[in-house]
Design an enzyme around this catalytic site. Structure first.
Site, PDB file in Angstrom:
ATOM      1  N   PHE A   1      47.302  32.179  76.334  1.00  6.68           N
ATOM      2  CA  PHE A   1      47.832  33.539  76.223  1.00  6.68           C
ATOM      3  C   PHE A   1      46.856  34.489  75.538  1.00  6.68           C
ATOM      4  O   PHE A   1      46.904  35.691  75.731  1.00  6.68           O
ATOM      5  CB  PHE A   1      49.194  33.557  75.498  1.00  6.68           C
ATOM      6  CG  PHE A   1      49.153  33.063  74.071  1.00  6.68           C
ATOM      7  CD1 PHE A   1      49.232  31.711  73.801  1.00  6.68           C
ATOM      8  CD2 PHE A   1      49.034  33.946  73.016  1.00  6.68           C
ATOM      9  CE1 PHE A   1      49.186  31.242  72.491  1.00  6.68           C
ATOM     10  CE2 PHE A   1      48.998  33.497  71.697  1.00  6.68           C
ATOM     11  CZ  PHE A   1      49.065  32.141  71.442  1.00  6.68           C
TER      12      PHE A   1
ATOM     13  N   ASP B   1      58.269  29.078  55.190  1.00 14.13           N
ATOM     14  CA  ASP B   1      57.266  29.995  55.737  1.00 14.13           C
ATOM     15  C   ASP B   1      57.801  31.394  55.477  1.00 14.13           C
ATOM     16  O   ASP B   1      58.748  31.844  56.122  1.00 14.13           O
ATOM     17  CB  ASP B   1      57.068  29.740  57.239  1.00 14.13           C
ATOM     18  CG  ASP B   1      56.062  30.710  57.867  1.00 14.13           C
ATOM     19  OD1 ASP B   1      55.759  31.743  57.248  1.00 14.13           O
ATOM     20  OD2 ASP B   1      55.594  30.429  58.990  1.00 14.13           O
TER      21      ASP B   1
ATOM     22  N   LYS C   1      51.452  39.932  57.074  1.00  5.93           N
ATOM     23  CA  LYS C   1      52.805  40.458  57.258  1.00  5.93           C
ATOM     24  C   LYS C   1      53.411  40.735  55.871  1.00  5.93           C
ATOM     25  O   LYS C   1      53.663  41.874  55.527  1.00  5.93           O
ATOM     26  CB  LYS C   1      53.664  39.442  58.009  1.00  5.93           C
ATOM     27  CG  LYS C   1      53.232  39.240  59.455  1.00  5.93           C
ATOM     28  CD  LYS C   1      53.960  38.077  60.102  1.00  5.93           C
ATOM     29  CE  LYS C   1      53.429  37.752  61.464  1.00  5.93           C
ATOM     30  NZ  LYS C   1      54.076  38.483  62.551  1.00  5.93           N
TER      31      LYS C   1
ATOM     32  N   TYR D   1      32.750  35.639  42.237  1.00  8.15           N
ATOM     33  CA  TYR D   1      33.017  34.450  43.045  1.00  8.15           C
ATOM     34  C   TYR D   1      34.116  33.614  42.394  1.00  8.15           C
ATOM     35  O   TYR D   1      35.021  33.122  43.061  1.00  8.15           O
ATOM     36  CB  TYR D   1      31.738  33.622  43.187  1.00  8.15           C
ATOM     37  CG  TYR D   1      31.873  32.500  44.185  1.00  8.15           C
ATOM     38  CD1 TYR D   1      31.579  32.705  45.533  1.00  8.15           C
ATOM     39  CD2 TYR D   1      32.319  31.228  43.787  1.00  8.15           C
ATOM     40  CE1 TYR D   1      31.718  31.679  46.449  1.00  8.15           C
ATOM     41  CE2 TYR D   1      32.466  30.209  44.704  1.00  8.15           C
ATOM     42  CZ  TYR D   1      32.159  30.426  46.037  1.00  8.15           C
ATOM     43  OH  TYR D   1      32.302  29.422  46.947  1.00  8.15           O
TER      44      TYR D   1
ATOM     45  N   PHE E   1      56.522  28.053  64.992  1.00  8.57           N
ATOM     46  CA  PHE E   1      55.635  29.151  65.337  1.00  8.57           C
ATOM     47  C   PHE E   1      54.397  28.517  65.975  1.00  8.57           C
ATOM     48  O   PHE E   1      54.073  27.367  65.674  1.00  8.57           O
ATOM     49  CB  PHE E   1      55.264  30.000  64.102  1.00  8.57           C
ATOM     50  CG  PHE E   1      54.419  31.181  64.501  1.00  8.57           C
ATOM     51  CD1 PHE E   1      54.961  32.210  65.262  1.00  8.57           C
ATOM     52  CD2 PHE E   1      53.074  31.243  64.182  1.00  8.57           C
ATOM     53  CE1 PHE E   1      54.173  33.268  65.688  1.00  8.57           C
ATOM     54  CE2 PHE E   1      52.282  32.307  64.602  1.00  8.57           C
ATOM     55  CZ  PHE E   1      52.833  33.319  65.362  1.00  8.57           C
ATOM     56  N   THR E   2      53.710  29.257  66.871  1.00  6.54           N
ATOM     57  CA  THR E   2      52.606  28.657  67.652  1.00  6.54           C
ATOM     58  C   THR E   2      51.578  27.929  66.778  1.00  6.54           C
ATOM     59  O   THR E   2      51.268  26.764  67.011  1.00  6.54           O
ATOM     60  CB  THR E   2      51.881  29.747  68.473  1.00  6.54           C
ATOM     61  OG1 THR E   2      51.569  30.838  67.598  1.00  6.54           O
ATOM     62  CG2 THR E   2      52.741  30.263  69.614  1.00  6.54           C
TER      63      THR E   2
HETATM   64  N1  F0G Z   1      54.051  31.989  60.430  1.00  7.84           N
HETATM   65  C1  F0G Z   1      54.684  32.994  61.045  1.00  7.84           C
HETATM   66  C2  F0G Z   1      56.170  33.044  61.008  1.00  7.84           C
HETATM   67  C3  F0G Z   1      53.955  33.977  61.725  1.00  7.84           C
HETATM   68  O1  F0G Z   1      54.614  34.961  62.327  1.00  7.84           O
HETATM   69  C4  F0G Z   1      52.544  33.890  61.743  1.00  7.84           C
HETATM   70  C5  F0G Z   1      51.752  34.885  62.466  1.00  7.84           C
HETATM   71  C6  F0G Z   1      51.926  32.837  61.076  1.00  7.84           C
HETATM   72  C7  F0G Z   1      52.711  31.902  60.423  1.00  7.84           C
HETATM   73  C8  F0G Z   1      50.442  32.693  61.055  1.00  7.84           C
HETATM   74  O2  F0G Z   1      49.900  33.654  60.216  1.00  7.84           O
HETATM   75  O3  F0G Z   1      48.459  35.058  61.742  1.00  7.84           O
HETATM   76  O4  F0G Z   1      48.161  35.108  59.262  1.00  7.84           O
HETATM   77  O5  F0G Z   1      47.499  33.124  60.553  1.00  7.84           O
HETATM   78  N2  F0G Z   1      52.205  35.687  63.322  1.00  7.84           N
HETATM   79  C9  F0G Z   1      51.410  36.712  64.024  1.00  7.84           C
HETATM   80  C10 F0G Z   1      52.278  37.464  65.015  1.00  7.84           C
HETATM   81  C11 F0G Z   1      50.182  36.180  64.644  1.00  7.84           C
HETATM   82  O6  F0G Z   1      51.713  38.313  65.731  1.00  7.84           O
HETATM   83  O7  F0G Z   1      53.483  37.263  65.080  1.00  7.84           O
HETATM   84  P1  F0G Z   1      48.436  34.270  60.462  1.00  7.84           P
END
Ligand code: F0G
Length: 482
Positions: A455, A223, A266, A80, A132-133
């Protein structure tokens, strides 16, 4: 791999790895695919993997691991607190980014949650190359506003600019002049800008952005989720830095930023995430809230096995033969589609190939989601799953009107080291068939529309029986094929 020439002069990407573990795929007949997309409410997120042939939804958490990564998972130190696995990861972060402090997190958006909670105050703004979303949601939830300061090239679908992900430094300076530094929570630079087609920033641009931030005492956050692609593009497209190694470029980038965070789904080809910094005061503030949302400081919601694999994955990211595989496969796909007159985002970026649905399906209004319709149509005719990145991925205005997206893209992600060239060729072939038959494709309309993240969970139906007509035409042309 890029300097290996074929005697035949054929220009195709050549893999510098061999496949040692495989997963069987199946391609269901088009009639089943038509049923499956309807069961999924025409939302590719809701398809089941058993109905999918090539999954190009995302590169997140689905990149192929190396033998070294798999082997490292066996020596993970389970505990842990204070595991040796964490120490190994922390040391690798120090080696690669020269950053002293590291906070593990379960994925990228978890890092965004912590950073936004600590740094964003009500009424503040966060300038960035593109949102990013999940990033935007975390900033907004904490009372901040995203200010996109991309260059004029960023939103051009077709451009020869190699760095469409750059920040417009004049816009950054005027924002600072207009609002004052107090109002700026931090500046965020996203490597391989996801939502505009995986487009990179240049090292030159980062140097300039960093100088402006330092002069004004503003925190600069990178990022780095898509850093591996961006590193390759700096090395291969930026003349000035072509003699630097990938390690040297990475160290240079890190030295220019105050905080680096990433989705390890990623970067590093595993599942997890993390925040790195040399700013001890900031680290202390972020550290306090980590156990509340993620876990103890030495695992942060990640399994120790994933952390061991991440340590190796980060190390492998410093290998040019490893990080160029994605971009050169994507470049191949983009070039082949372009040659056939199919509208795609150029220059080729990282992450995946992006088809311009606005032009592919120019007869469909944005309110009927052309990129969503294209995703459904491509799945029906090929079993290939892509992701809508357009109006469907936006959230409605408070008055219920649609927010029409700047771009209507169908993203076909190429997870790293996963697909073979013949599979990519199959996808290109079916996209070409669909392009020839594009007049048959019509729009979609919601039958079940969630208020947030529609989405992900929303269900739609076709505005007419166009999917049956498309299936019939496919059967005529491919009467004895799946
Ligand atoms: N920043 C970027 C540039 C991303 O592409 C993503 C995730 C995140 C942050 C968030 O990271 O998913 O580990 O919480 N992109 C995925 C995609 C979801 O399908 O492009 P996460």
């Amino acid at each position: 791999m890029s300097n290996i020439k074929f005697f035949s002069n054929e220009e195709i990407p050549l893999e510098m790895h061999k496949v040692r573990i495989v997963q069987k795929l199946s391609l269901k007949p088009i009639e089943r695919r038509l049923e499956a997309i309807n069961e999924a409410g025409n939302n590719t997120f809701l398809l089941k993997n058993k109905d999918i042939f090539l999954d190009m939804l995302t590169d997140s958490g689905v990149n192929a691991m190396s033998d070294r990564q798999q082997a490292a998972m066996l020596i993970a130190d389970d505990s842990y607190a204070g595991s040796e696995t964490f120490t190994r990861l922390e040391n690798k972060i120090k080696e690669i980014f020269n950053m002293e402090f590291f906070l593990p997190a379960h994925q990228g958006r978890a890092c965004e949650n912590i950073i936004s909670k600590v740094l964003v105050k009500e009424g503040q703004i966060v300038p960035m190359n593109y949102h990013f979303t999940t990033t935007k949601s975390h900033i907004t939830v904490n009372g901040g506003t995203v200010e996109e300061i991309f260059t004029d090239e960023a939103l051009k679908i077709n451009s020869t600019n190699p760095f469409k992900g750059n920040i417009d430094t004049d816009k950054l300076k005027s924002l600072i002049a207009k609002h004052g530094t107090e109002k700026i929570a931090f500046v965020r630079l996203e490597a391989g800008t996801n939502l505009i087609g995986g487009q990179p920033f240049s090292l030159k641009n980062l140097i300039e952005v960093s100088r402006i931030c330092k002069d004004n005492n503003i925190i600069l956050i990178l990022d780095a989720s898509l850093l591996s692609d961006n590193l390759y593009f700096i090395k291969s497209r930026e003349e000035e830095f072509k003699n630097l190694s990938i390690r040297e470029i990475t160290l240079k980038i890190a030295s220019l930023c105050d905080v680096i965070y990433f989705s390890a789904r990623k970067l590093g080809c595993v599942r997890g995430g993390g925040i790195c910094t040399n700013n001890s005061a900031l680290f202390e503030r972020m550290k306090e809230i980590l156990p509340l949302y993620e876990g103890f400081l030495t695992y942060g919601g990640m399994s120790v096995r994933e952390m061991e694999a991440l340590t190796v994955g980060l190390d492998e990211t410093m290998d040019e033969d490893m990080i160029n595989q994605g971009p050169i496969f994507i470049e191949y796909m983009v070039n082949e589609l372009s040659k056939k007159g199919i509208p795609v985002v150029t220059p080729a970026g990282g992450l995946g190939c992006h088809i311009d649905a606005m032009r592919f399906l120019s007869h469909i209004p944005q309110t009927q989601y052309p990129a969503g319709a294209l995703a459904a149509a491509l799945y029906i005719v090929s079993g290939v799953r892509g992701m809508e990145r357009g109006t469907l991925s936006e959230q409605r205005n408070p008055d219920g009107s649609e927010v029409l997206s700047n771009m209507e893209l169908l993203r076909l992600a190429l997870p790293r080291r996963v697909f073979t060239l013949s599979q990519v060729k199959y996808a290109i072939d079916r996209i070409q068939w669909l392009f020839e038959n594009r007049e048959l494709v019509e729009g979609l309309t919601f039958v079940d529309e969630p208020k947030i993240l529609r989405f992900f969970f929303g269900k739609l139906k076709p505005v007419s029986p166009w999917q049956e007509r498309l299936t019939e035409k496919f059967r005529k042309d491919f009467w004895d094929s799946l």
